[in-house]
Design an enzyme around this catalytic site. Structure first.
Site, mmCIF file in Angstrom:
data_model
loop_
_atom_site.group_PDB
_atom_site.id
_atom_site.type_symbol
_atom_site.label_atom_id
_atom_site.label_comp_id
_atom_site.label_asym_id
_atom_site.label_seq_id
_atom_site.Cartn_x
_atom_site.Cartn_y
_atom_site.Cartn_z
ATOM 1 N N THR A 165 -7.471 15.449 41.406
ATOM 2 C CA THR A 165 -6.978 15.840 40.084
ATOM 3 C C THR A 165 -7.591 14.998 38.960
ATOM 4 O O THR A 165 -7.076 14.994 37.854
ATOM 5 C CB THR A 165 -5.444 15.692 39.999
ATOM 6 O OG1 THR A 165 -5.108 14.345 40.304
ATOM 7 C CG2 THR A 165 -4.747 16.622 40.956
ATOM 8 N N ALA A 218 -2.508 4.447 37.394
ATOM 9 C CA ALA A 218 -1.734 5.587 36.935
ATOM 10 C C ALA A 218 -0.448 5.163 36.240
ATOM 11 O O ALA A 218 -0.005 4.018 36.342
ATOM 12 C CB ALA A 218 -1.396 6.478 38.128
ATOM 13 N N GLU A 244 -11.484 2.730 40.405
ATOM 14 C CA GLU A 244 -11.971 4.116 40.400
ATOM 15 C C GLU A 244 -12.965 4.404 41.523
ATOM 16 O O GLU A 244 -13.967 5.098 41.332
ATOM 17 C CB GLU A 244 -12.572 4.457 39.032
ATOM 18 C CG GLU A 244 -11.553 4.256 37.905
ATOM 19 C CD GLU A 244 -11.994 4.808 36.558
ATOM 20 O OE1 GLU A 244 -13.131 5.295 36.471
ATOM 21 O OE2 GLU A 244 -11.169 4.770 35.629
ATOM 22 N N GLY A 257 -14.233 0.297 47.027
ATOM 23 C CA GLY A 257 -13.846 0.555 48.401
ATOM 24 C C GLY A 257 -12.784 1.633 48.468
ATOM 25 O O GLY A 257 -12.538 2.329 47.482
ATOM 26 N N ARG A 298 -4.411 26.645 31.167
ATOM 27 C CA ARG A 298 -5.826 26.559 30.836
ATOM 28 C C ARG A 298 -6.615 27.640 31.564
ATOM 29 O O ARG A 298 -7.535 28.236 31.009
ATOM 30 C CB ARG A 298 -6.395 25.191 31.191
ATOM 31 C CG ARG A 298 -7.843 25.116 30.769
ATOM 32 C CD ARG A 298 -8.420 23.749 30.860
ATOM 33 N NE ARG A 298 -8.687 23.374 32.229
ATOM 34 C CZ ARG A 298 -9.049 22.153 32.595
ATOM 35 N NH1 ARG A 298 -9.168 21.217 31.679
ATOM 36 N NH2 ARG A 298 -9.273 21.870 33.853
ATOM 37 N N TYR A 337 -0.542 11.585 23.667
ATOM 38 C CA TYR A 337 -1.205 12.588 24.481
ATOM 39 C C TYR A 337 -1.588 13.760 23.584
ATOM 40 O O TYR A 337 -0.756 14.261 22.822
ATOM 41 C CB TYR A 337 -0.203 13.062 25.528
ATOM 42 C CG TYR A 337 -0.816 13.541 26.807
ATOM 43 C CD1 TYR A 337 -0.893 12.715 27.913
ATOM 44 C CD2 TYR A 337 -1.305 14.826 26.921
ATOM 45 C CE1 TYR A 337 -1.446 13.162 29.101
ATOM 46 C CE2 TYR A 337 -1.864 15.277 28.105
ATOM 47 C CZ TYR A 337 -1.940 14.442 29.194
ATOM 48 O OH TYR A 337 -2.482 14.874 30.347
#
Lengths: 611, 630
Positions: free
Chosen positions: A192, A271, A321, A325, A468, A531
């Site tokens: 995602t 996150a 990210e 690893g 979307r 946002y």
């Protein structure tokens, strides 16, 4: 949309031919992991967001409808939605552009194959696939351009092989083999990502292994005394919560993508969850991380709430990210499932007052599990998703409410904005807490606007990604992005970024004014997370994706100029790399680079994110 | 009564002047400085707060529609009496109307006269646009009733200098920014800082400009429009006042009775006014890619912060750009051409020749991009004659010759004659000066051609560059683009066939020698004047001195030379030129400027000034006075 991730819907059917050779559990397993996964392609769209059976459509009467039974909105008709989409985007149902119906296997780039590696891999009995569909499915995240490529084109470079380790030891073997043969590994969780983090670097000549963590999805143990659980990193958010709930626990970590995103992905991107006010963000939740790197395994020697042993090595891992690893196991804090949940909403006469109220709530440190403030455009957006009401009585009540707010209280329906609230805890405290928050809201001119509005606000964030796909069918493209910003700059940033988007669209020849809307979605002591949603009708533009990317870049420039961060929780990936130096200084970047150089000198984890 | 409903800024939060004042007083910015000062001086913050309140009261405007209407009514009467016409570019007003709704607007008019801001406010009122709040010098407050009326018409007042006073600066800056951010009204001020006494654009001041730019830098507003406005007068109301002032006769303090005396001029005719409202320039566009955002992100926005170097450089660039835009849209009357020709042909010039030359100069000016108000069907003779009529106080027609009107007392003392003549020359020069910023690039190339030992490009360019540096305070050059200026000068000269260029060389054409010598003659007063002033500095000024000492001393020096007849450079008497020359030397490093408790003092480095003089002298044949008379 949300964080990195994994995908598995507990299938109703029995397992069928899932390519899983190694079945022996690597460690003692406490919780059940009986949910058998089917290949995700069977459940999920190959060229869009979420489940195959869930999508927005226009029915024969030309009314919008949401299909499937998975969501509250499923099967409902949305009578005002069509008008909203036409009014907002100038889109018309007659002008439709459709995606390719299925993947054209002939377009898929042929895999680069390292035969020696394949031989070694076979010896490990770890399941793998070189199938085109499997590879394409793991070649992308959910950025607009990636979905656009799926619908109309093909990626230049995709993984050459997909492997499914089922436990930590499998990962160790795979990483060892990749080092031995000098191959590239790109870890894949829920897919995602919205930062181009999963895209394969075009210039990568080595064989690219997509390491799919979805089969590492067990809860290894639960420690009720310390309220922690050790979980394999491939587990998907909703599965984690469902399984913990069986023992009466939860993590409380709910990013908007939690249906699909994975624990490892959360760690890898730093996150943030909707209910972070109670449970904290991922960095607050994590107690212990085990990660397999080309240098070996990195982990701490104990599971303690805090330690002073130099810079916290977890902070090299969180947000790395996939460049260092693979996170294989995580010990995470758990809480008893809350007794009581209550939604709520407050209408404010304008956005300024709303922000002032949120700031006050943050100041008094009495934020509910979630508190969000949507601007007027997003309020109207949410309104357009209101399902058809069943009874005349409800519609009469709605009318009455509207009359009260707009006529009696004098709120301008084109200026007012709404805060949505979610309270959680034991019943008594929730009610107390609710009163406290509503009292503050009243001081800022807020009016309580009911549970229903609140709940719909949260639902919107789960279905917006589906929207979307609908937009794409009608020449409307869009995306979301986020930032964090000090309190005193919130208003300026929101106004300027929205204005910049409108201006850039105009300059780039976008014919119809775009949807440019924002919400303050998290509050902190020193600032907030904002946002943005941004979408426009691209009819008449020959290269919409390019135009789109230019505008998105301009918006990000604007955010930075307004004192906002490069990202609050989406991460950097490859999409926002260009601003890293500016964001963390030359030396800061050098520090990260030197860690990368030590841990992974041969760039085995070569997804080229971040640095 | 006129129905006045101006368009307003879309983000306007309506408020009364008093609300603005208290918002300023309560702002974090001002409160921060108050607390700081209280701590440093050991005083109670309340006392300083009171002081701030007084400053605000002294400064603040009280815009009231009644006063505006009263003003509009009176002004329309007065303007009709004084001026024949006022011409405005309508499309500019329309652009302004759009701009005002979109973003906060800053009006940047040129400043030649007190009429400027009265006229502009009147104009905006007439066009149903939001009235600007105007930064005006505090000396207006001396004018009792008028000061108050101006205040009610939207003027706010600033002290001429308040560099040291932190409280004043904080209150003032916050006041301006609050009005800008709230979109209360367009803000108007003069980049030049003061009225130009010479009709040449003055080098810009940066203080106010950087204040109005700050809300954008801090992203408190999305954008800010800067609107250059060029106001051109066919005849300047204060022309003779200015000439006196330049010659050191002190300027009368603004007073209401002074204004009443000025009624006398009401019976006079001051011709046409042209107002050109330029294209609004988006500050955001100017700043894109130029400003590092970091400094503003790391400090709370209410803390006073010294602008970084790149910000300072940017502010300066914008200021020059705006002034160049003003210059570009100035309207030149035929009389300006007449004055330029006449000044090269003193004491008397045959009328027909003057007409012929004026017509020729018209062509040249248009080639150089000058914007001349010359109706198509108007014959040259009529144009020149009407100019002479309007400016009969400066020049007149005697026996078919045009002469300067410098006759005062018959048979006065030598000194008196020199003074009278200087007065006439300076007034006449005020009109020629309007041409100079259009001509300066090609003309300095022409001067450089005569200065340079050969026609080789590098040598001509190095002379040009030298001149550009020396005259950097005299004319408006965009900082740091000397070569581009040179190329533009060469291009314009080539365009009018005055020069030819080859790979290595630049040389005047046979046909163009007239043009080249006309151009260099046009700028000769400056070349000669600077040389005189430099010579004085290098010979006479051995001790440290202040500007107050320097001006009368150098004026005396030039005056004596003029009396003796050993120079004809009357313009060197102008205090404006004297100040500019001094500041040029400071910039060239030949004079050291030092800050002392009593203001600035200057120290001349004789050797360095001598060297600069050599660059002039060795290469320029200084014209003998006799030759100039021919």
């Amino acid at each position: 949309v949300a964080e990195g991730a994994g995908v598995i819907e507990p299938g109703e059917k029995e397992a069928q031919g899932w390519p899983c050779h190694s079945t022996a559990p690597c460690q003692e397993v406490v919780a059940t992991w009986g949910l058998v996964s089917s290949p995700r392609q069977e459940l999920l769209k190959w060229n869009g967001w979420g489940y195959n059976d869930s999508k927005f459509i226009f029915n024969k009467k030309g009314q919008a409808e949401f299909t499937g039974k998975r969501y509250r909105l499923g099967g409902m008709v949305l009578p005002t939605f069509k008008e909203w989409i036409e009014k907002t985007f100038g889109a018309s149902l007659e002008h439709k552009t459709t995606s390719r119906a299925s993947l054209n296997v002939n377009d898929v780039p042929p895999p680069i194959v390292n035969e020696e590696f394949l031989q070694d891999l076979r010896a490990t009995k770890i399941s793998y696939s070189q199938d085109a569909e499997d590879r394409v499915f793991r070649a992308h995240g959910h950025c607009l351009h990636e979905i656009f490529v799926l619908r109309e084109g093909m990626f230049k470079r995709i993984p050459d092989i997909v492997v499914w380790p089922v436990c930590h030891e499998d990962v160790v073997k795979i990483v060892e083999l990749a080092c031995k043969h000098n191959l590239c590994i790109i870890p894949f969780g829920g897919g995602t990502s919205v930062s181009s983090a999963l895209e394969c670097p075009e210039e990568e000549k080595r064989m690219i292994i997509s390491l799919d963590t979805s089969q590492m999805n067990r809860i290894l143990w639960i420690d009720e005394k310390n309220l922690t659980a050790c979980v394999e990193a491939g587990i998907v958010g909703q599965d984690l919560e469902k399984q913990l709930a069986e023992s009466g626990f939860c993590t409380g970590h709910e990013p908007d993508s939690m249906e699909f995103s994975s624990l490892g992905g959360w760690v890898a991107t730093r996150a943030s969850g909707m209910k972070k006010n109670i449970y904290g963000n991922i960095e607050d939740l994590v107690i212990h991380i085990k990660m397999v790197t080309p240098r070996g395994i990195v982990e701490k020697n104990c599971q303690v709430p805090r330690m002073s042993t130099g810079p916290d090595i977890h902070h090299f891992i969180m947000g790395s990210e996939g460049t260092l690893g693979v996170v294989t196991e995580v010990t995470i804090k758990i809480r008893p499932v809350p007794e009581y949940q209550k939604y709520g909403s407050v209408v404010f006469p304008n956005f300024e007052r709303g922000v002032a109220c949120l700031r006050e709530v943050a100041k008094q440190r009495c934020a509910p599990a979630s508190i969000r403030l949507v601007d007027n455009a997003q309020f109207q957006f949410g309104h357009a998703l209101k399902p058809q009401v069943a009874s005349i009585f409800t519609s009469f009540l709605d009318g009455l409410k509207k009359f009260y707010i707009t006529k009696f209280k004098g709120f301008d329906p084109n200026i007012l904005c709404v805060a949505t609230l979610l309270f959680e805890g034991d019943r008594e405290k929730v009610l107390q807490h609710e009163k406290q928050v509503y009292d503050i809201a009243t001081k800022f001119g807020g009016l309580a606007a009911g549970e229903d509005n609140g709940q719909r606000g949260y639902m919107l964030t789960f279905v917006i990604a589906y929207l979307r796909d609908l937009g794409l069918d009608y020449y409307v493209i869009g995306e979301s992005f986020e930032t964090s910003v000090p309190w005193d700059r919130v208003l300026d940033l929101c106004r300027n970024v929205k204005e910049r988007i409108v201006r850039e669209c105009k300059e780039k020849g976008v014919q119809f004014a775009p949807l440019s809307t924002c919400r303050v979605t998290q509050t902190y002591d020193a600032g907030a997370c904002v946002y943005f949603y941004f979408a426009f009708n691209y009819r008449g533009i020959s290269d919409p994706i390019h135009v789109y990317e230019q505008i998105e870049r301009a918006a990000r420039e604007e955010i930075l100029a307004n004192g906002g961060s490069l990202s609050h929780h989406h991460g950097v990936g490859k999409l926002r790399k260009r601003w890293m130096k500016e964001s963390i200084s030359d030396v800061g970047l050098g520090m990260l680079r030197s860690v990368k150089e030590y841990v992974d000198p041969n760039n085995i984890f070569g997804n080229k994110n971040l640095l | 009564m006129k129905c006045y409903t101006p368009v307003i800024y879309k983000g306007l939060s309506p408020c009364k002047p008093n609300a603005i004042k208290s918002a300023v007083l309560q702002s974090e910015q001002v409160q921060y400085v108050i607390k700081q000062l209280a701590k440093e001086m050991g005083e109670s913050p309340d006392i300083i707060q009171e002081e701030a309140m007084e400053i605000l009261d002294e400064m603040g405007h009280r815009m009231q529609l009644g006063a505006v209407r009263f003003f509009a009514f009176t002004l329309s009467k007065i303007f009709k009496q004084l001026f024949q016409r006022v011409c405005v570019n309508e499309e500019g007003m329309q652009r302004l109307q759009h701009a005002i709704q979109e973003h906060p607007v800053v009006l940047l008019p040129s400043h030649r006269s007190y009429v400027d801001f009265l006229m502009l406010s009147y104009l905006l009122y007439t066009y149903d646009l939001a009235l600007p709040v105007i930064a005006a010098g505090i000396d207006f407050l001396g004018m009792k009733i008028v000061g108050e009326l101006l205040r009610r018409a939207g003027a706010f007042f600033m002290r001429r200098s308040f560099g040291g006073n932190r409280l004043y600066w904080a209150v003032f800056a916050e006041y301006v920014k609050t009005m800008l951010r709230s979109g209360y009204a367009p803000i108007e001020f003069f980049l030049e800082g003061t009225r130009s006494r010479t009709a040449k654009t003055l080098t810009p001041k940066f203080g106010l400009l950087s204040i109005v730019m700050e809300p954008f830098f801090k992203r408190e507003v999305f954008d800010t429009y800067l609107v250059p406005i060029s106001i051109s007068y066919e005849r300047i109301l204060e022309e003779s006042l200015y000439a006196y002032e330049l010659l050191g006769v002190p300027k009368p303090k603004e007073s209401t009775s002074g204004l009443l005396k000025a009624r006398r001029i009401l019976s006079d005719n001051f011709g046409t006014i042209h107002i050109y409202v330029g294209q609004p320039v988006s500050l955001r566009t100017l700043a894109s890619g130029r400003i590092s955002r970091c400094p503003y992100n790391l400090v709370p926005r209410h803390l006073p912060q010294k602008p970084s170097e790149d910000i300072q450089e940017f502010v300066s660039d914008v200021a020059y750009k705006m002034e160049l835009l003003q210059i570009e849209n100035m309207v030149l009357s035929p009389w300006v051409l007449v004055a330029a020709v006449l000044l090269q042909n003193l004491p008397a010039m045959e009328f027909e020749l003057l007409i012929e030359k004026t017509l020729w100069l018209k062509g040249l000016t248009q080639t150089f991009g000058g914007f001349i108000e010359w109706p198509d069907n108007l014959c040259a003779k009529k144009a020149v004659l009407s100019g002479l009529t309007l400016h009969s106080n400066i020049a007149g027609l005697v026996d078919g010759h045009v002469v300067l009107n410098d006759k005062g007392v018959e048979d006065g003392a030598v000194g008196e004659i020199v003074f009278r003549h200087a007065l006439a020359v300076l007034m006449c020069a005020t009109y020629r000066n309007q041409l100079l910023n259009v001509f300066v690039r090609p003309a300095l190339v022409a001067v450089a051609l005569q200065m340079a030992p050969s026609f080789r490009k590098e040598e001509v360019y190095s002379c040009f560059n030298f001149l550009r540096d020396v005259f950097s305070d005299e004319f408006i050059f965009f900082p740091g683009i000397s070569l581009k200026d040179f190329e533009e000068g060469c291009f314009l000269l080539t365009k009018c066939d005055a020069i030819q260029t080859s790979q290595q060389e630049i040389y005047p054409t046979d046909k163009g020698s007239g043009t080249v010598s006309f151009l260099s003659a046009m700028f000769r007063p400056f070349v000669e004047g600077y040389q005189l002033i430099f010579r004085y500095l290098s010979k006479e000024m051995k001790e440290a001195f202040t500007e107050k000492q320097f001006i009368p001393a150098v004026r005396n020096f030039v005056f004596q030379l003029l009396e003796k007849g050993s120079t004809q450079c009357y313009e060197a008497l102008s205090s404006d030129m004297q100040k500019n020359a001094l500041s040029a030397l400071v910039q060239l490093g030949a004079v050291k400027k030092k800050k002392t408790p009593n203001g600035f003092t200057y120290n001349v480095n004789q050797e360095a000034v001598g060297k600069i003089l050599d660059m002039f002298d060795a290469r320029i044949p200084v014209q003998k006075p006799v030759a100039a008379r021919l």
